[in-house]
Design an enzyme around this catalytic site. Structure first.
Site, PDB file in Angstrom:
ATOM      1  N   LYS A  30      -2.517  19.538  65.539  1.00  0.00           N
ATOM      2  CA  LYS A  30      -3.617  21.071  65.158  1.00  0.00           C
ATOM      3  C   LYS A  30      -5.337  21.176  65.989  1.00  0.00           C
ATOM      4  O   LYS A  30      -5.808  19.537  65.870  1.00  0.00           O
ATOM      5  CB  LYS A  30      -3.212  21.152  64.209  1.00  0.00           C
ATOM      6  CG  LYS A  30      -3.714  22.735  63.650  1.00  0.00           C
ATOM      7  CD  LYS A  30      -2.937  22.941  62.421  1.00  0.00           C
ATOM      8  CE  LYS A  30      -4.008  24.603  62.373  1.00  0.00           C
ATOM      9  NZ  LYS A  30      -2.735  24.927  60.755  1.00  0.00           N
TER      10      LYS A  30
ATOM     11  N   SER B 206      -0.609  29.363  60.275  1.00  0.00           N
ATOM     12  CA  SER B 206      -1.688  28.427  61.400  1.00  0.00           C
ATOM     13  C   SER B 206      -0.690  27.349  62.350  1.00  0.00           C
ATOM     14  O   SER B 206      -1.631  27.439  63.478  1.00  0.00           O
ATOM     15  CB  SER B 206      -3.273  28.624  60.931  1.00  0.00           C
ATOM     16  OG  SER B 206      -3.113  26.909  59.970  1.00  0.00           O
TER      17      SER B 206
ATOM     18  N   SER C 158       0.559  27.273  56.285  1.00  0.00           N
ATOM     19  CA  SER C 158       0.488  27.029  57.934  1.00  0.00           C
ATOM     20  C   SER C 158       1.199  26.150  58.233  1.00  0.00           C
ATOM     21  O   SER C 158       1.191  25.911  59.634  1.00  0.00           O
ATOM     22  CB  SER C 158      -0.983  27.082  58.247  1.00  0.00           C
ATOM     23  OG  SER C 158      -1.566  28.062  57.912  1.00  0.00           O
TER      24      SER C 158
END
Length: 532
Positions: A132, A207, A231
Site C-alpha cells: 500500500k 482505503s 481499510s
C-alpha cells in the site's frame, strides 16, 4: 509556482511514463470503457505468454517452493508480475508508484545468491509483494493521496518493508489509496479513482483499494494493506479476497506514513491481502516468526501459536448492526452460511447489535478529534481542495485535552462492556457482514460501522469470501413494507442496484477477541470446509 492541479497532473504522467513501452497495452487490444469485467483480459487478449499466465495465476504458496529450489527464477517471476501489474493499472488505475527496475535488480541478486550458495535468502525468497502507498520505500513518494506529499521521497524504509526484504521479498509497486486513507473508496485528487477489476462500475473499496484491485487482477500474488476503520476488510469484501485485521502489536507499524499522524485513540494496523487463506496464514507466520518486536518497540513479543479448536464452535450471528441493514445479497449469504454451520453441528446464537452504535460514534469522534487540522494542513500546503467525501473533517471542531482524555475513558468503558457480554455469552466468534454491500457503485459507499466498531475494540477479524455470488433474480431490493432503521439505512436500501452488482462475490466477517489472530484463522478454515 505550479498550482495543485498541475503538480498532480505531472505526478500522474510520471507514473504513466514509468511503465516501459513493452508493457503498455496495445491500442487494438485495450478493452473499451464499456467492458466492466476486465479480469479475463490477460487470458483473452493473447498479450501474455503461457509462462507469464502460469506464473501470475499461481498463488504465493505455489510459487515459493519453486523459487526456493531454483525451478523458477525470481527475475522471471518478478518480470511477469510487473507486466501484469502494469496492465492492471492501465485498466483499473490501481497503482501509485512503480519501481520495476529496482525489483528486477533485487530479483537478479536473489537468483545469483541461490545459484552461488544453494540456499534461499529466507522464507519469501524471490517472491514479489505489493505494498500500500503509505509504506515507505527509499526514493519513492508516499503521497497517501495528498498533493502536498508529491516529491517528498522517502529516505528510509518502513520496518515491515525491512522485515519482508530480509525474508527474501521483492518490491515492485505501491498501490493507490484515498485522501489521507480516510475514505472507504480509493479516490483522491492526485491519482483519481481506482475501480474494481471484476466490474469497473463498482468500487474496489478503501482505503486499501489499490491493493484489492491489483490482487484480484492477479497483478500481485499477495499484498499488504492497512486498517483503521475497515481499510483492509472493506476492499477485500468488495473484490472477494481474504484479509486479516490483526490486533495492534502483532505486526510492525513503525515508519509508515499516516494521514493523521499522532492519532492513537484508535490504532492503525496492517495485514495481508491474499487470494487464499493458506497464503494469509503463511504470511502471518513469516512476519511474526521474524520477531518484529525487536525492530518495532510497540510490537508484542507473542510468537505465532498453535490453536486447537473445540469440535463444535459457538458462533454468535449479528444479522445487522442496528444502523444499516445489509443489502439483500449479503443477508442471503449470511443466512446460507448459518444454515450450513448449524447443519454441521456448530452452535448458533444471536448477537445483539445493542452496542454497535455506541462503538461507531466513538470511532467517529476519534477520527475528527483534532478538528480536521492534520488533513487541513496538508491540503493548505498545496491549495488542494477538500473532497466531498471528507466533509466531516472539514467541519469538525477540535477536542481539548480534557475532552480527549474523556474519550479515552469512554473507549475503555465500551471495550469492557463488550468483553463482559462476550464472556457471558461464552462464544468463540461473531459472524456478521463485512459491509452492507457485496460491492457498490462508485461513489456510493456509505457505512463503515460493521468494520469500524471492531477497530475501537481492537479485535482480530477476517473478511473472507462466502462462496455466494449476487444473483439479481433472487436478491431483490427491500419492498415498500420495509421500515428503515435510520436515514442512513433508508439511503443504502434505496440505492441498492441488483443489476449493478450481479455476479459479484460476497464476503462475510468473522470476529475474534483481541489478539486471537491464530484462532480466527483456524475458525475460518473450519467454516470454509463447511461452506464449500
Amino acid at each position: 509556482m505550479a498550482n495543485w492541479e498541475e503538480i498532480a497532473a505531472k505526478k500522474r504522467q510520471t507514473l504513466k511514463d514509468s511503465i516501459p513501452p513493452e508493457w503498455v497495452i496495445p491500442e487494438d487490444l485495450l478493452p473499451p470503457d464499456s467492458v466492466d469485467d476486465v479480469t479475463g483480459f490477460p487470458e483473452a487478449s493473447g498479450w501474455f505468454t503461457p509462462e507469464e499466465l502460469a506464473i501470475t495465476n499461481s498463488n504465493a504458496l505455489e510459487l515459493l517452493p519453486k523459487l526456493a529450489s531454483g525451478e523458477l527464477k525470481s527475475e522471471t517471476v518478478t518480470r511477469a508480475f510487473c507486466k501484469r501489474a502494469a496492465a492492471a493499472h492501465q485498466l483499473t488505475n490501481c497503482l501509485s508508484e512503480t519501481c520495476f527496475a529496482r525489483g528486477l535488480e533485487t530479483a537478479k541478486k536473489l537468483d545469483e545468491h541461490l545459484a552461488r550458495t544453494g540456499k534461499p535468502v529466507g522464507p519469501l525468497h524471490g517472491l514479489p509483494i505489493s505494498l500500500k502507498d503509505n509504506f515507505h520505500l527509499v526514493g519513492l513518494d508516499s503521497t497517501v493521496g495528498f498533493v502536498s506529499h508529491i516529491g517528498d521521497a522517502a529516505t528510509y524504509e518502513s520496518v515491515l518493508a525491512d522485515l519482508l526484504r530480509e525474508a527474501g521479498a521483492v518490491f515492485y509497486v505501491k498501490t493507490n489509496v484515498p485522501t489521507a486513507m480516510m475514505i472507504a473508496e480509493s479516490v483522491n485528487n492526485v491519482f483519481g479513482r481506482t475501480v474494481n477489476p471484476l466490474n469497473r462500475k463498482v468500487t474496489s473499496g478503501g482505503s486499501s483499494g489499490g491493493e484489492s484491485a491489483l490482487i484480484t487482477f492477479r497483478g500481485s500474488p499477495w499484498g499488504v494493506g492497512t486498517d483503521i476503520g475497515g481499510s483492509l476488510r472493506i476492499p477485500a469484501a468488495c473484490t472477494g479476497i481474504f484479509t486479516l485485521r490483526p490486533s495492534f502489536g502483532r505486526f510492525p507499524t513503525l515508519r509508515c506514513r499516516s494521514g493523521m499522524p499522532g492519532q492513537e485513540a484508535v490504532q492503525s494496523v496492517n495485514g495481508p491481502m491474499t487470494r487464499t487463506l493458506d497464503d494469509l496464514e503463511f504470511y502471518c507466520k513469516t512476519v511474526v516468526g521474524a520477531e518484529p518486536w525487536l525492530a518495532d518497540p510497540r510490537c508484542l513479543p507473542v510468537p505465532w501459536r498453535d490453536v486447537e479448536l473445540p469440535k463444535t464452535l459457538k458462533i454468535a450471528v449479528m444479522w445487522d448492526d442496528g444502523m444499516a441493514l445489509p443489502t439483500p445479497p449479503v443477508t442471503r449469504a449470511l443466512k446460507e452460511a448459518v444454515e450450513k454451520l448449524r447443519a454441521a453441528g456448530h452452535e448458533i446464537t444471536v448477537w445483539s447489535s445493542e452496542d454497535q452504535q455506541t462503538g461507531a460514534r466513538l470511532l467517529d469522534r476519534m477520527f475528527v478529534a483534532d478538528g480536521g487540522k492534520a488533513i487541513r494542513k496538508e491540503l493548505e500546503r498545496s491549495g488542494e481542495p477538500w473532497r466531498t467525501e471528507m466533509g466531516a473533517y472539514e467541519v469538525a471542531e477540535e477536542l481539548g485535552t480534557s475532552e480527549m482524555w474523556q474519550l479515552h475513558l469512554d473507549r475503555v468503558e465500551f471495550q469492557k462492556r463488550y468483553l463482559d457480554r462476550w464472556n457471558k455469552a461464552g462464544i468463540d466468534a461473531i459472524l456478521c457482514p463485512t459491509t452492507p454491500y457485496s460491492s457498490v457503485e462508485n461513489g456510493k459507499f456509505r457505512h463503515v460501522g460493521y468494520t469500524g466498531v471492531y477497530n475501537v475494540l481492537d479485535y482480530s477479524c477476517i473478511s473472507f469470501p462466502s462462496g455466494v455470488l449476487v444473483d439479481k433474480s433472487i436478491d431483490k431490493p427491500t419492498g415498500d413494507s420495509y421500515k428503515p432503521m435510520t436515514d442512513l439505512d433508508r439511503t443504502i436500501q434505496a440505492e441498492y442496484n441488483p443489476d449493478a452488482v450481479h455476479g459479484m462475490p460476497i464476503n462475510l466477517q468473522l470476529v475474534g477477541r483481541r489478539l486471537e489472530e491464530e484462532k480466527v484463522v483456524a475458525m475460518v478454515k473450519t467454516m470454509l470446509d463447511t461452506l464449500s
